[in-house]
Design a protein around this motif. Structure first.
Motif, PDB file in Angstrom:
ATOM      1  N   MET A  59     -11.003 -14.838  -9.735  1.00  0.00           N
ATOM      2  CA  MET A  59     -10.299 -13.891  -8.891  1.00  0.00           C
ATOM      3  C   MET A  59      -9.518 -12.881  -9.733  1.00  0.00           C
ATOM      4  SD  MET A  59      -7.021 -14.398  -6.456  1.00  0.00           S
ATOM      5  CE  MET A  59      -6.140 -15.055  -7.842  1.00  0.00           C
ATOM      6  N   ASN A  60      -9.731 -11.622  -9.464  1.00  0.00           N
ATOM      7  CA  ASN A  60      -9.035 -10.565 -10.199  1.00  0.00           C
ATOM      8  C   ASN A  60      -8.001  -9.916  -9.275  1.00  0.00           C
ATOM      9  OD1 ASN A  60     -10.814 -11.100 -12.312  1.00  0.00           O
ATOM     10  ND2 ASN A  60     -12.334  -9.697 -11.444  1.00  0.00           N
ATOM     11  N   LEU A  61      -6.758 -10.004  -9.720  1.00  0.00           N
ATOM     12  CA  LEU A  61      -5.635  -9.614  -8.865  1.00  0.00           C
ATOM     13  C   LEU A  61      -4.789  -8.541  -9.546  1.00  0.00           C
ATOM     14  CD1 LEU A  61      -3.656 -10.478  -6.453  1.00  0.00           C
ATOM     15  CD2 LEU A  61      -2.712 -12.120  -8.070  1.00  0.00           C
ATOM     16  N   ILE A  62      -4.331  -7.579  -8.753  1.00  0.00           N
ATOM     17  CA  ILE A  62      -3.360  -6.600  -9.257  1.00  0.00           C
ATOM     18  C   ILE A  62      -2.038  -6.818  -8.529  1.00  0.00           C
ATOM     19  CG2 ILE A  62      -2.721  -4.146  -9.262  1.00  0.00           C
ATOM     20  CD1 ILE A  62      -5.675  -3.451  -9.519  1.00  0.00           C
ATOM     21  N   LEU A  63      -0.940  -6.884  -9.280  1.00  0.00           N
ATOM     22  CA  LEU A  63       0.389  -6.921  -8.675  1.00  0.00           C
ATOM     23  C   LEU A  63       1.004  -5.536  -8.810  1.00  0.00           C
ATOM     24  CD1 LEU A  63       1.883 -10.295  -9.969  1.00  0.00           C
ATOM     25  CD2 LEU A  63       1.038  -9.783  -7.673  1.00  0.00           C
ATOM     26  N   LEU A  64       1.288  -4.920  -7.668  1.00  0.00           N
ATOM     27  CA  LEU A  64       1.922  -3.600  -7.663  1.00  0.00           C
ATOM     28  C   LEU A  64       3.373  -3.767  -7.224  1.00  0.00           C
ATOM     29  CD1 LEU A  64      -0.259  -0.920  -5.804  1.00  0.00           C
ATOM     30  CD2 LEU A  64       0.320  -0.987  -8.223  1.00  0.00           C
ATOM     31  N   GLY A  65       4.191  -2.820  -7.633  1.00  0.00           N
ATOM     32  CA  GLY A  65       5.580  -2.871  -7.180  1.00  0.00           C
ATOM     33  C   GLY A  65       6.453  -2.096  -8.137  1.00  0.00           C
ATOM     34  N   ALA A  66       7.594  -1.650  -7.629  1.00  0.00           N
ATOM     35  CA  ALA A  66       8.519  -0.860  -8.429  1.00  0.00           C
ATOM     36  C   ALA A  66       9.093  -1.716  -9.566  1.00  0.00           C
ATOM     37  CB  ALA A  66       9.646  -0.361  -7.527  1.00  0.00           C
ATOM     38  N   PRO A  67       9.681  -1.077 -10.564  1.00  0.00           N
ATOM     39  CA  PRO A  67      10.405  -1.830 -11.582  1.00  0.00           C
ATOM     40  C   PRO A  67      11.431  -2.754 -10.915  1.00  0.00           C
ATOM     41  CG  PRO A  67      10.299   0.483 -12.198  1.00  0.00           C
ATOM     42  CD  PRO A  67       9.726   0.370 -10.805  1.00  0.00           C
ATOM     43  N   GLY A  68      11.391  -4.031 -11.262  1.00  0.00           N
ATOM     44  CA  GLY A  68      12.350  -4.981 -10.702  1.00  0.00           C
ATOM     45  C   GLY A  68      11.890  -5.644  -9.420  1.00  0.00           C
ATOM     46  N   ALA A  69      10.711  -5.293  -8.920  1.00  0.00           N
ATOM     47  CA  ALA A  69      10.253  -5.868  -7.648  1.00  0.00           C
ATOM     48  C   ALA A  69       9.920  -7.353  -7.772  1.00  0.00           C
ATOM     49  CB  ALA A  69       9.028  -5.110  -7.147  1.00  0.00           C
ATOM     50  N   GLY A  70       9.591  -7.791  -8.987  1.00  0.00           N
ATOM     51  CA  GLY A  70       9.269  -9.207  -9.187  1.00  0.00           C
ATOM     52  C   GLY A  70       7.825  -9.442  -9.618  1.00  0.00           C
ATOM     53  N   LYS A  71       7.185  -8.444 -10.187  1.00  0.00           N
ATOM     54  CA  LYS A  71       5.794  -8.595 -10.641  1.00  0.00           C
ATOM     55  C   LYS A  71       5.693  -9.676 -11.720  1.00  0.00           C
ATOM     56  CE  LYS A  71       5.571  -4.272 -12.011  1.00  0.00           C
ATOM     57  NZ  LYS A  71       6.948  -3.842 -11.671  1.00  0.00           N
ATOM     58  N   GLY A  72       6.608  -9.602 -12.678  1.00  0.00           N
ATOM     59  CA  GLY A  72       6.589 -10.574 -13.769  1.00  0.00           C
ATOM     60  C   GLY A  72       6.876 -11.983 -13.272  1.00  0.00           C
ATOM     61  N   THR A  73       7.875 -12.098 -12.412  1.00  0.00           N
ATOM     62  CA  THR A  73       8.278 -13.403 -11.866  1.00  0.00           C
ATOM     63  C   THR A  73       7.144 -14.021 -11.049  1.00  0.00           C
ATOM     64  OG1 THR A  73      10.549 -12.585 -11.728  1.00  0.00           O
ATOM     65  CG2 THR A  73      10.017 -14.522 -10.388  1.00  0.00           C
ATOM     66  N   GLN A  74       6.561 -13.237 -10.159  1.00  0.00           N
ATOM     67  CA  GLN A  74       5.478 -13.756  -9.310  1.00  0.00           C
ATOM     68  C   GLN A  74       4.208 -13.980 -10.130  1.00  0.00           C
ATOM     69  OE1 GLN A  74       5.852 -14.909  -6.343  1.00  0.00           O
ATOM     70  NE2 GLN A  74       7.990 -14.252  -6.290  1.00  0.00           N
ATOM     71  N   GLY A  75       3.955 -13.081 -11.080  1.00  0.00           N
ATOM     72  CA  GLY A  75       2.760 -13.213 -11.916  1.00  0.00           C
ATOM     73  C   GLY A  75       2.739 -14.541 -12.648  1.00  0.00           C
ATOM     74  N   LYS A  76       3.903 -14.969 -13.096  1.00  0.00           N
ATOM     75  CA  LYS A  76       3.989 -16.235 -13.827  1.00  0.00           C
ATOM     76  C   LYS A  76       3.617 -17.410 -12.913  1.00  0.00           C
ATOM     77  CE  LYS A  76       7.093 -18.679 -16.947  1.00  0.00           C
ATOM     78  NZ  LYS A  76       7.186 -19.997 -16.298  1.00  0.00           N
ATOM     79  N   ASN A  77       4.194 -17.420 -11.713  1.00  0.00           N
ATOM     80  CA  ASN A  77       3.879 -18.493 -10.756  1.00  0.00           C
ATOM     81  C   ASN A  77       2.402 -18.490 -10.364  1.00  0.00           C
ATOM     82  OD1 ASN A  77       6.476 -19.398 -10.655  1.00  0.00           O
ATOM     83  ND2 ASN A  77       6.896 -18.746  -8.551  1.00  0.00           N
ATOM     84  N   LEU A  78       1.872 -17.300 -10.125  1.00  0.00           N
ATOM     85  CA  LEU A  78       0.472 -17.196  -9.686  1.00  0.00           C
ATOM     86  C   LEU A  78      -0.475 -17.578 -10.818  1.00  0.00           C
ATOM     87  CD1 LEU A  78       0.875 -13.828  -7.750  1.00  0.00           C
ATOM     88  CD2 LEU A  78       0.476 -16.081  -6.712  1.00  0.00           C
ATOM     89  N   SER A  79      -0.084 -17.273 -12.040  1.00  0.00           N
ATOM     90  CA  SER A  79      -0.897 -17.632 -13.201  1.00  0.00           C
ATOM     91  C   SER A  79      -0.995 -19.155 -13.314  1.00  0.00           C
ATOM     92  CB  SER A  79      -0.254 -17.019 -14.447  1.00  0.00           C
ATOM     93  OG  SER A  79      -0.846 -17.525 -15.597  1.00  0.00           O
ATOM     94  N   GLU A  80       0.139 -19.838 -13.079  1.00  0.00           N
ATOM     95  CA  GLU A  80       0.122 -21.315 -13.119  1.00  0.00           C
ATOM     96  C   GLU A  80      -0.700 -21.881 -11.970  1.00  0.00           C
ATOM     97  OE1 GLU A  80       4.297 -22.309 -13.283  1.00  0.00           O
ATOM     98  OE2 GLU A  80       4.433 -21.506 -15.333  1.00  0.00           O
ATOM     99  N   LYS A  81      -0.512 -21.313 -10.801  1.00  0.00           N
ATOM    100  CA  LYS A  81      -1.194 -21.817  -9.600  1.00  0.00           C
ATOM    101  C   LYS A  81      -2.719 -21.652  -9.706  1.00  0.00           C
ATOM    102  CE  LYS A  81      -2.179 -22.389  -5.157  1.00  0.00           C
ATOM    103  NZ  LYS A  81      -2.235 -23.699  -4.538  1.00  0.00           N
TER     104      LYS A  81
END
Ligand code: AP5
Ligand code: MG
Ligand code: ZN
Length: 219
Positions: free
Chosen positions: A1-23
């Motif tokens: 699955m290839n996913l793009i996380l979009l969002g403004a600076p500070g929206a939580g891309k890094g935070t969510q990306g980490k969880n989704l990467s583990e999942k």
């Protein structure tokens, strides 16, 4: 699955990306993290990128596009990847599309994390980041268990150079002008879904996972 996380600076891309990467057991590819690693080790790419990053501007497309194209052809991306902070403008999105097509691949989901401006500024000004694994913390909303130390890997956490008030303003402006149009771009392709970025980190992860697993997007 290839996913793009979009969002403004500070929206939580890094935070969510980490969880989704583990999942999903697929790598998180953060162009910001790759650029900061280059700045730290003073590569020629890093020295060039720093000028732009310190101003809150986008690093030129040719630099970033080459970096991502190299990264997604690595072996750990065979089962997919999560792009965090890329694409950042229409040109990057078009190059990505062509690169993936050339590899017989495509983007499956584009998830936009929605957070209002006032909250973005609050998050960015209190953010602390792990030097080693890139995990994001916040002095008030999401502090590490031990002050100054990353929960995940035990390394030192620090404040990013571009999390200063003036640079935050510049980054938010660049987002509105250059990145925001990607919402319409991916909506037209029927790939875009937005999630409310206010709530606990785990709640937001669950919402994203539900969208992906229920195939609510165009897969
Ligand atoms: P980049 O590193 O991508 O920065 P950004 O887009 O500005 O996004 P951030 O990393 O600041 O925010 P985030 O959405 O990851 O939020 P986070 O999870 O950390 O880019 C930096 C620079 O590199 C750019 O300005 C540009 O110069 C260059 N660059 C990068 N990519 C490029 C590209 N493709 N093209 C050209 N140039 C490029 O969370 C933020 C804070 O909020 C944290 O403190 C976190 O703990 C907290 N938080 C997260 N979720 C929650 C929650 N649910 N509730 C409360 N707090 C929360
Ligand atoms: Mg980030
Ligand atoms: Zn860490």
């Amino acid at each position: 699955m290839n996913l793009i996380l979009l969002g403004a600076p500070g929206a939580g891309k890094g935070t969510q990306g980490k969880n989704l990467s583990e999942k999903f057991r697929i790598p998180q590819i953060s162009t910001g993290d790759i650029l900061r690693a280059n700045v730290r080790s003073k590569t020629s790419l890093g020295l060039k990128a720093k000028e732009y990053m310190d101003k809150g501007a986008l690093v030129p497309d040719d630099i970033v596009v080459g970096m991502v194209s190299d990264r997604i052809t690595q072996e750990d991306c065979t089962n997919g990847f999560i792009l965090d902070g890329f694409p950042r403008n229409i040109n990057q999105a078009e190059v990505l599309k062509n690169t993936l097509e050339g590899m017989g691949m495509k983007i499956d989901h584009v998830i936009g994390i929605d957070v209002e401006r006032k909250e973005l500024v609050r998050r960015l000004s209190g953010r602390r980041v792990c030097r080693k694994c890139g995990a994001s913390y916040h002095v008030i909303f999401n502090p590490p268990v031990n002050i100054g130390i990353c929960d995940s890997c035990g390394s030192e956490i620090y404040q990013r150079d571009d999390d200063k008030e003036d640079t935050i303003e510049a980054r938010l402006k660049v987002y509105e002008q250059e990145t925001f149009p990607l919402i319409e771009y991916y909506t037209k392709k029927d790939l875009y879904r937005s999630v409310n970025g206010i709530g606990t980190v785990d709640q937001i992860t669950k919402t994203i996972v539900d969208i992906i697993e229920k195939g609510n997007s165009n897969t």
